[in-house]
Design a protein around this motif. Sequence first.
Motif, PDB file in Angstrom:
ATOM      1  N   VAL A  89     -26.057 -24.549  33.744  1.00 21.12           N
ATOM      2  CA  VAL A  89     -26.850 -23.667  32.899  1.00 21.12           C
ATOM      3  C   VAL A  89     -26.051 -23.255  31.649  1.00 21.12           C
ATOM      4  O   VAL A  89     -26.488 -22.442  30.858  1.00 21.12           O
ATOM      5  CB  VAL A  89     -27.314 -22.419  33.695  1.00 21.12           C
ATOM      6  N   THR A  90     -24.863 -23.836  31.477  1.00 20.27           N
ATOM      7  CA  THR A  90     -24.004 -23.459  30.356  1.00 20.27           C
ATOM      8  C   THR A  90     -24.521 -24.035  29.041  1.00 20.27           C
ATOM      9  O   THR A  90     -25.306 -24.985  29.029  1.00 20.27           O
ATOM     10  CB  THR A  90     -22.558 -23.955  30.570  1.00 20.27           C
ATOM     11  N   ASN A  91     -24.052 -23.455  27.951  1.00 24.23           N
ATOM     12  CA  ASN A  91     -24.302 -23.995  26.614  1.00 24.23           C
ATOM     13  C   ASN A  91     -22.973 -24.047  25.869  1.00 24.23           C
ATOM     14  O   ASN A  91     -22.275 -23.031  25.781  1.00 24.23           O
ATOM     15  CB  ASN A  91     -25.314 -23.138  25.846  1.00 24.23           C
ATOM     16  N   ALA A  92     -22.640 -25.221  25.343  1.00 24.29           N
ATOM     17  CA  ALA A  92     -21.344 -25.400  24.666  1.00 24.29           C
ATOM     18  C   ALA A  92     -21.457 -25.198  23.156  1.00 24.29           C
ATOM     19  O   ALA A  92     -20.749 -25.853  22.389  1.00 24.29           O
ATOM     20  CB  ALA A  92     -20.794 -26.790  24.980  1.00 24.29           C
ATOM     21  N   TYR A  93     -22.327 -24.290  22.744  1.00 25.27           N
ATOM     22  CA  TYR A  93     -22.479 -24.032  21.311  1.00 25.27           C
ATOM     23  C   TYR A  93     -21.154 -23.520  20.743  1.00 25.27           C
ATOM     24  O   TYR A  93     -20.507 -22.645  21.315  1.00 25.27           O
ATOM     25  CB  TYR A  93     -23.574 -22.999  21.063  1.00 25.27           C
ATOM     26  N   GLY A  94     -20.744 -24.091  19.606  1.00 25.26           N
ATOM     27  CA  GLY A  94     -19.504 -23.656  18.969  1.00 25.26           C
ATOM     28  C   GLY A  94     -18.263 -24.379  19.443  1.00 25.26           C
ATOM     29  O   GLY A  94     -17.189 -24.212  18.871  1.00 25.26           O
ATOM     30  N   VAL A  95     -18.397 -25.174  20.511  1.00 28.15           N
ATOM     31  CA  VAL A  95     -17.250 -25.951  21.009  1.00 28.15           C
ATOM     32  C   VAL A  95     -17.165 -27.233  20.180  1.00 28.15           C
ATOM     33  O   VAL A  95     -18.129 -28.011  20.147  1.00 28.15           O
ATOM     34  CB  VAL A  95     -17.409 -26.293  22.511  1.00 28.15           C
ATOM     35  N   PRO A  96     -16.036 -27.472  19.488  1.00 26.58           N
ATOM     36  CA  PRO A  96     -15.930 -28.676  18.655  1.00 26.58           C
ATOM     37  C   PRO A  96     -16.137 -29.947  19.485  1.00 26.58           C
ATOM     38  O   PRO A  96     -15.577 -30.062  20.585  1.00 26.58           O
ATOM     39  CB  PRO A  96     -14.496 -28.610  18.110  1.00 26.58           C
TER      40      PRO A  96
END
Length: 199
Positions: A89-96
Motif C-alpha cells: 500500500v506504499t507510495n514511493a513519491y519523491g524517491v529518485p
Amino acid sequence: MSFAIIGFGKVGQALAKAFARSDIEVSVATTRDPESFASEVAAIGPAIIPKKLADAVKADIIFLAVRFESHREVAKALPTWQGKTIVDVTNAYGVPPEELGGQPSSKVVAHAFTGGRLVKGFNHLVAAVLGQDPAVHGGRRAVFLSSDDDSAAAEIGALAEKLGFAPIPLGGLSEVGLLVQARGNSWGRLIFKDLVKFD
C-alpha cells in the motif's frame, strides 16, 4: 486465513476501518509498543487487535501501510516471507528512480520480502476516501490490484470484495501496474482516481 496491517498512520487506520465495517478480525502493528496506540484501535472497533510487530507478521495476508522508506525495516521482521501475501500500500513519491535501480517501486518492495507473494493495491485512494464506506450511489468504490502472481491477485481481489470494494485487476507490476505506482516526483495516472463500479 489471518490478516494484519503494518503501519497505523492515516492509511493504516483507513484500512482498519474497512475491516471493522465488515467485522473481519485484523491485527495492527507498528514498530512501537501496541499499548501506545491501543486507544485509537479500540475506537475503531473490537475486530481490530493491536499487536507487536513480531506477532502481527505471523498473519497469512499482510497489508504494508508504512512509508515506502520503512519497508526494508519491516521486511527484516522475518527471515523468509514464504507462504505469505504482502499487499503493498506504499507510495514511493519523491524517491529518485535511480534509488530504485530503474525498477517500479513494488518490484523493490517484492525483492525485500523474500519468498512472499506481492500485490500492489489499495494505495491509489487518499486515506480519507479509503476510510469511507465503499458503497457509493448503489455501486462499489474501485480498488486497483496488480501483481506478477495471478493467484495472489485473485486472493486479494476476493478479500477486497468481502471488504465491500470492487477490485479491478491491472496485470503485472511492470506493465499496467505502473498506473498505480509513483515514479520520482510524478504520480501514476490512476492514483487519486476515485471510481465507482456498478454491477
